[in-house]
Write a protein that holds these residues in place. Structure first.
Motif, PDB file in Angstrom:
ATOM      1  N   SER A  59       0.811  -1.245   0.062  1.00 50.60           N
ATOM      2  CA  SER A  59      -0.008   0.077   0.044  1.00 50.60           C
ATOM      3  C   SER A  59       1.004   1.080  -0.108  1.00 50.60           C
ATOM      4  CB  SER A  59      -0.891  -0.034   1.045  1.00 50.60           C
ATOM      5  OG  SER A  59      -0.330  -0.070   2.443  1.00 50.60           O
ATOM      6  N   VAL A  60       0.249   2.329  -0.037  1.00 47.04           N
ATOM      7  CA  VAL A  60       1.086   3.692  -0.095  1.00 47.04           C
ATOM      8  C   VAL A  60       1.474   4.276   1.200  1.00 47.04           C
ATOM      9  CG1 VAL A  60       0.354   4.190  -2.481  1.00 47.04           C
ATOM     10  CG2 VAL A  60      -0.933   5.044  -0.848  1.00 47.04           C
ATOM     11  N   CYS A  61       1.056   3.443   2.504  1.00 44.46           N
ATOM     12  CA  CYS A  61       1.136   3.878   3.852  1.00 44.46           C
ATOM     13  C   CYS A  61       2.809   4.355   4.203  1.00 44.46           C
ATOM     14  CB  CYS A  61       0.611   3.078   4.921  1.00 44.46           C
ATOM     15  SG  CYS A  61       1.461   1.608   5.055  1.00 44.46           S
ATOM     16  N   THR A  62       2.880   5.285   5.303  1.00 43.83           N
ATOM     17  CA  THR A  62       4.326   5.542   5.608  1.00 43.83           C
ATOM     18  C   THR A  62       4.610   4.431   6.816  1.00 43.83           C
ATOM     19  OG1 THR A  62       3.896   7.890   5.156  1.00 43.83           O
ATOM     20  CG2 THR A  62       5.467   7.134   6.816  1.00 43.83           C
ATOM     21  N   VAL A  63       5.622   3.887   6.716  1.00 43.81           N
ATOM     22  CA  VAL A  63       6.112   2.964   7.598  1.00 43.81           C
ATOM     23  C   VAL A  63       6.797   3.793   8.943  1.00 43.81           C
ATOM     24  CG1 VAL A  63       7.639   0.969   8.126  1.00 43.81           C
ATOM     25  CG2 VAL A  63       6.038   1.024   6.084  1.00 43.81           C
ATOM     26  N   LEU A  64       6.488   3.640  10.038  1.00 43.87           N
ATOM     27  CA  LEU A  64       7.125   4.007  11.233  1.00 43.87           C
ATOM     28  C   LEU A  64       7.935   3.001  11.709  1.00 43.87           C
ATOM     29  CD1 LEU A  64       4.138   6.426  12.747  1.00 43.87           C
ATOM     30  CD2 LEU A  64       6.037   6.812  10.825  1.00 43.87           C
ATOM     31  N   GLU A  65       9.195   3.143  11.677  1.00 45.23           N
ATOM     32  CA  GLU A  65      10.154   2.185  12.210  1.00 45.23           C
ATOM     33  C   GLU A  65      10.438   2.568  13.602  1.00 45.23           C
ATOM     34  OE1 GLU A  65      14.087   0.502  10.764  1.00 45.23           O
ATOM     35  OE2 GLU A  65      12.514  -0.213   9.267  1.00 45.23           O
ATOM     36  N   TYR A  66       9.363   2.825  14.614  1.00 42.14           N
ATOM     37  CA  TYR A  66       9.801   3.286  15.853  1.00 42.14           C
ATOM     38  C   TYR A  66      10.011   2.220  17.104  1.00 42.14           C
ATOM     39  CZ  TYR A  66       8.720   7.702  14.054  1.00 42.14           C
ATOM     40  OH  TYR A  66       8.246   8.869  13.315  1.00 42.14           O
ATOM     41  N   GLY A  67       9.727   0.967  16.773  1.00 37.60           N
ATOM     42  CA  GLY A  67       9.793   0.007  18.044  1.00 37.60           C
ATOM     43  C   GLY A  67       8.183  -0.246  18.412  1.00 37.60           C
ATOM     44  N   TYR A  68       7.816  -1.157  19.339  1.00 37.30           N
ATOM     45  CA  TYR A  68       6.592  -1.563  19.832  1.00 37.30           C
ATOM     46  C   TYR A  68       6.297  -0.667  21.064  1.00 37.30           C
ATOM     47  CZ  TYR A  68       4.936  -4.728  16.291  1.00 37.30           C
ATOM     48  OH  TYR A  68       4.325  -5.423  15.000  1.00 37.30           O
ATOM     49  N   PRO A  69       5.136   0.094  21.207  1.00 35.89           N
ATOM     50  CA  PRO A  69       4.916   0.571  22.282  1.00 35.89           C
ATOM     51  C   PRO A  69       4.400  -0.477  23.451  1.00 35.89           C
ATOM     52  CG  PRO A  69       3.836   1.793  20.404  1.00 35.89           C
ATOM     53  CD  PRO A  69       4.349   0.375  20.098  1.00 35.89           C
ATOM     54  N   ARG A  70       3.849  -1.641  23.254  1.00 33.29           N
ATOM     55  CA  ARG A  70       3.513  -2.340  24.187  1.00 33.29           C
ATOM     56  C   ARG A  70       4.542  -2.803  24.996  1.00 33.29           C
ATOM     57  NH1 ARG A  70       1.795  -7.800  20.721  1.00 33.29           N
ATOM     58  NH2 ARG A  70       3.736  -8.489  20.037  1.00 33.29           N
ATOM     59  N   ASN A  71       6.066  -2.684  24.638  1.00 34.84           N
ATOM     60  CA  ASN A  71       7.202  -2.987  25.311  1.00 34.84           C
ATOM     61  C   ASN A  71       7.853  -1.988  26.148  1.00 34.84           C
ATOM     62  OD1 ASN A  71       6.716  -5.706  24.097  1.00 34.84           O
ATOM     63  ND2 ASN A  71       8.106  -5.286  22.277  1.00 34.84           N
ATOM     64  N   ASP A  72       7.316  -0.954  25.904  1.00 34.48           N
ATOM     65  CA  ASP A  72       7.749   0.079  26.852  1.00 34.48           C
ATOM     66  C   ASP A  72       7.615  -0.044  28.110  1.00 34.48           C
ATOM     67  OD1 ASP A  72       8.074   1.831  24.519  1.00 34.48           O
ATOM     68  OD2 ASP A  72       6.714   3.087  24.846  1.00 34.48           O
ATOM     69  N   VAL A  73       6.739  -0.762  28.626  1.00 35.47           N
ATOM     70  CA  VAL A  73       6.368  -1.141  30.239  1.00 35.47           C
ATOM     71  C   VAL A  73       7.745  -1.872  30.488  1.00 35.47           C
ATOM     72  CG1 VAL A  73       5.282  -3.167  29.665  1.00 35.47           C
ATOM     73  CG2 VAL A  73       4.942  -2.160  31.840  1.00 35.47           C
ATOM     74  N   PHE A  74       8.448  -2.587  29.672  1.00 36.70           N
ATOM     75  CA  PHE A  74       9.534  -3.401  30.202  1.00 36.70           C
ATOM     76  C   PHE A  74      10.706  -2.469  30.788  1.00 36.70           C
ATOM     77  CE2 PHE A  74       8.532  -6.784  26.776  1.00 36.70           C
ATOM     78  CZ  PHE A  74       7.496  -7.453  27.574  1.00 36.70           C
TER      79      PHE A  74
END
Length: 752
Positions: free
Chosen positions: A504-519
């Protein structure tokens, strides 16, 4: 003397007998004898029993000279039983893997009770499995052993013999035996429960109760043999008459009897045509004979009891038919109302699409409306922190409403409010897809967060794996992807896969997974609190076991015998078992040192509470690596999994830790300490650098600032893996230093 005598009577079940017997012989607990009784079956049952007995000395073949029926065949097995405990199994049912080990452990930890009650699940020819609705009666309540008077609710369970283990000494002392005729379980089960001085319960599915498509249950056939029920209750009350100390149970059993009569009388296809009047006459006589003071049927059952006691079969059937027609009418009216509601909602949605987009509204959902979870949950929380001007709403089924934070508005799927929010919210965030009928407006921004680093093939790549894709609509899949404005990625590998699998034409954000911030934000006190809430004893090592879904299987049974695994590791360990959300209900149960945490809403919390992870091909391994805690892979069916689902690389060549091909190897990895050795730490470090380059605790902030606040610069810089300090484990696992890979380490250049 064997620990168990497993008695299997067989009559006209040749298609299922092999599976039944093999389910016993394959048990990890091997101290048993299997007594297979051929009830003069006209098919191949006798030959099958002889064949199995010839190859396994634990099998004792018994051939009866004439057909005597299920009860008498069980008696023939009882006469030959030498085990400490008796276990009955019908010949078209099966024992669940690890069942005997779990039963043995429970018997040992409850001081050898007279009787142990365990659970079952109905299994259908479609592959569907449903756990017994009364499973809650088997949960731990009060002392581990009790008498029936302490927990009379057990009488509400299905009155069968095959969901219990009986001490043979108790059976012989009480003279328990099966009478001839249908409903032979009735005069066995009630006396057993009433006279047992010690009873224990096991909250674990041990038997799969097969529901055949046709003709499986002899009690479901039309026959005058159903009149045997009267003789069986004569035997029950004769037993009570001989035991004056049990007189208090007479009103209870009277109510059970009348309910049993009522069920039989109103079940289609049981009583022959023209026999209902006779059945009610005999039922009336039994009610007059055995009625006792203190009878208190439920409010719903009072009319039924009165009509049964007076033998009013025409009135009874008229009222029953009227009630059935009323229920059908309500269903038809409800269907009509649903059609009108659907039309009204669609019209409402079209109107809402013409109204302005609300720039301060963000709508979230996850896992097909299963509640507050995963990356969307972490982003929603960060939106409320960094963008307090925003209003957030969450789409979730009623059953998961309780998982939502108080500050977030709940949207019931299909409601007017739900469609209003989808039509007018500026921001739409999900880790799967919203309703396919949703129209993406140009002014709206949709963020697809995904829910794991892909090992198995995804999206249009599944076209090469039809067994896994099944009836997937690839055109609809691409239409959904075309609605995305942003696609979140945890690493370069995911970026490449998402762009190919969901073009698709979406923009990829290679930022990491927010659900793992809690670690990285959690504190040791948080970990200790989580462990206490899960019942993890202090000083023990908690292993999180999280297998993935198998596309090549209909029934999702665990490939690991958790009872055996936990027993081999000993009391220094506890296993937290987390089933995939597509797995069968009651997949694990509660064996000793095994806690089923499948219903826990947050897998991230389970990861924090554990000291190590055991998985097979679950994407959880990629997230868990960011915790820098030991990971062990159990890859016993890699070839089958890879062939059916397809994978993007062979994880066995670049694993996050030790790899076991068999259950015995897995046990050895833990008993020998390899799971936390230096080599495992090196593998984990390489894996972490490859797949967790951005999981540094700031992923949610990057996304909120970039997508919701439109900040393109000044985002939090990425912290290198070697400089991170995730919260440490709480168990007695030595914290190994983070392994630093030398430049020439071949793991650093191994291709995917």
């Amino acid at each position: 003397m064997p620990r168990f005598s497993v008695i299997v009577p067989a009559f006209k079940v040749q298609a299922y007998l092999h599976e039944c017997l093999d389910s016993v012989l394959a048990q990890s607990f091997g101290d048993f004898e299997l007594i297979a009784v051929d009830d003069c079956s006209p098919d191949a049952c006798g030959a099958i029993i002889d064949e199995v007995a010839a190859r396994d000395p634990r099998v004792r073949a018994v051939h009866l000279p004439r057909n005597v029926g299920l009860g008498q065949a069980r008696n023939a097995g009882l006469a030959r039983a030498a085990g400490e405990y008796i276990v009955f199994l019908d010949s078209d049912d099966t024992l669940v893997p690890g069942a005997l080990q779990a039963i043995a452990d429970r018997l040992e930890h409850t001081d050898e009770p007279d009787l142990l009650v365990y659970d079952y699940a109905r299994t259908y020819w479609t592959g569907e499995s449903r756990r017994n609705k009364g499973a809650g009666l088997l949960t731990e309540q009060g002392p581990p052993t009790f008498r029936l008077a302490d927990r009379p609710g057990l009488l509400k369970l299905l009155m069968v013999v095959w969901n219990k283990a009986y001490k043979r000494e108790f059976v012989e002392r009480e003279g328990l035996a099966f009478p001839p005729g249908y409903y032979e379980d009735t005069p066995w089960t009630y006396p057993a429960l009433l006279t047992a001085s010690t009873i224990a319960a096991l909250d674990r599915v041990c038997v799969h109760y097969r529901q055949r498509r046709q003709g499986g249950n002899i009690l479901a056939t039309t026959s005058r043999r159903h009149f045997d029920i009267f003789d069986q209750y004569d035997r029950v009350f004769a037993f009570l008459d001989a035991r004056p100390e049990l007189a208090r149970w007479r009103p209870v059993l009277f109510c059970r009897m009348v309910d049993h009569f009522s069920t039989l009388a109103t079940t289609r296809g049981r009583l022959p045509r023209g026999s209902h009047a006779e059945f009610f006459r005999r039922a009336r006589a039994h009610c007059a004979r055995y009625r006792a003071p203190g009878v208190r049927p439920s409010l719903r059952g009072r009319l039924r009891h009165v009509l049964m006691r007076y033998g009013c079969h025409r009135t009874y059937r008229l009222l029953w038919t009227t009630d059935l027609l009323r229920a059908r009418a309500r269903g038809a009216a409800g269907a009509g109302q649903r059609v009108l509601h659907t039309a009204a909602v669609r019209l409402h949605y079209r109107i809402q699409l013409r109204l302005p987009v609300r720039r301060d509204l963000a709508v979230f959902s996850a896992y097909w409306n299963r509640g507050y979870a995963c990356n969307p949950a972490a982003i929603e929380a960060k939106v409320r922190e960094l963008a307090p001007h925003m209003r957030t709403a969450w789409i979730a089924d009623q059953a998961h409403r309780h998982t939502l934070p108080a500050q977030t508005r709940w949207l019931r799927p299909g409601s007017f409010a739900h469609w209003s929010a989808l039509a007018r919210a500026k921001y739409l965030v999900n880790n799967v897809n919203f309703d396919r009928r949703m129209v993406k407006r140009p002014a709206q921004i949709m963020l697809q967060t995904h829910h794991g680093t892909p090992l198995k093939t995804m999206g249009i790549d599944l076209q090469e794996h039809p067994a896994a894709a099944r009836d997937m609509d690839f055109e609809q899949l691409l239409a959904n992807a075309d609605k995305w404005d942003y696609s979140l990625s945890a690493n370069r590998h995911s970026t490449l896969v998402w762009e190919r699998a969901y073009p698709s034409v979406c923009t990829v954000l290679e930022y990491g997974y927010p659900r793992n911030d809690v670690f990285h934000h959690a504190k040791p006190a948080d970990v200790a609190r989580l462990r206490a809430s899960l019942g993890v004893p202090e000083g023990t090592t908690a292993i999180l076991y999280a297998p993935t879904h198998r596309d090549y299987r209909r029934a999702q049974h665990p490939s690991l015998d958790l009872a055996r695994f936990a027993a081999a590791l000993g009391d220094r360990f506890v296993v937290l078992a987390r089933a995939h959300y597509f797995a069968d209900a009651g997949a694990f149960g509660a064996a000793h040192r095994v806690v089923d945490v499948s219903a826990h809403p947050s897998v991230e919390s389970l990861a924090l509470a554990s000291d190590a992870l055991v998985t097979d091909y679950s994407s959880l391994m990629f997230d868990y690596a960011g915790l820098d805690r030991p990971i062990v892979l159990h890859t016993s069916d890699w070839e089958a999994y890879q062939a059916a689902r397809g994978t993007y690389f062979d994880v066995r060549t670049c694993p996050p830790g030790a790899v076991a091909r068999t259950e015995d190897e897995l046990i050895g990895i833990f008993t020998k300490g390899q799971w936390r050795g230096s080599r495992s730490a090196q593998l984990r470090a390489a894996f972490r650098e490859r797949f967790c380059p951005y999981d540094d605790g700031h992923a949610a902030e990057r996304i909120v600032r970039r997508v919701f606040l439109n900040e393109t610069g000044g985002l939090p810089a990425f912290v290198p893996p070697a400089e991170r300090t995730p919260v440490p484990a709480a168990g007695p696992v030595p914290q190994l230093p983070i392994a630093r890979r030398p430049v020439d380490d071949p793991l650093s250049v191994r291709p995917l």
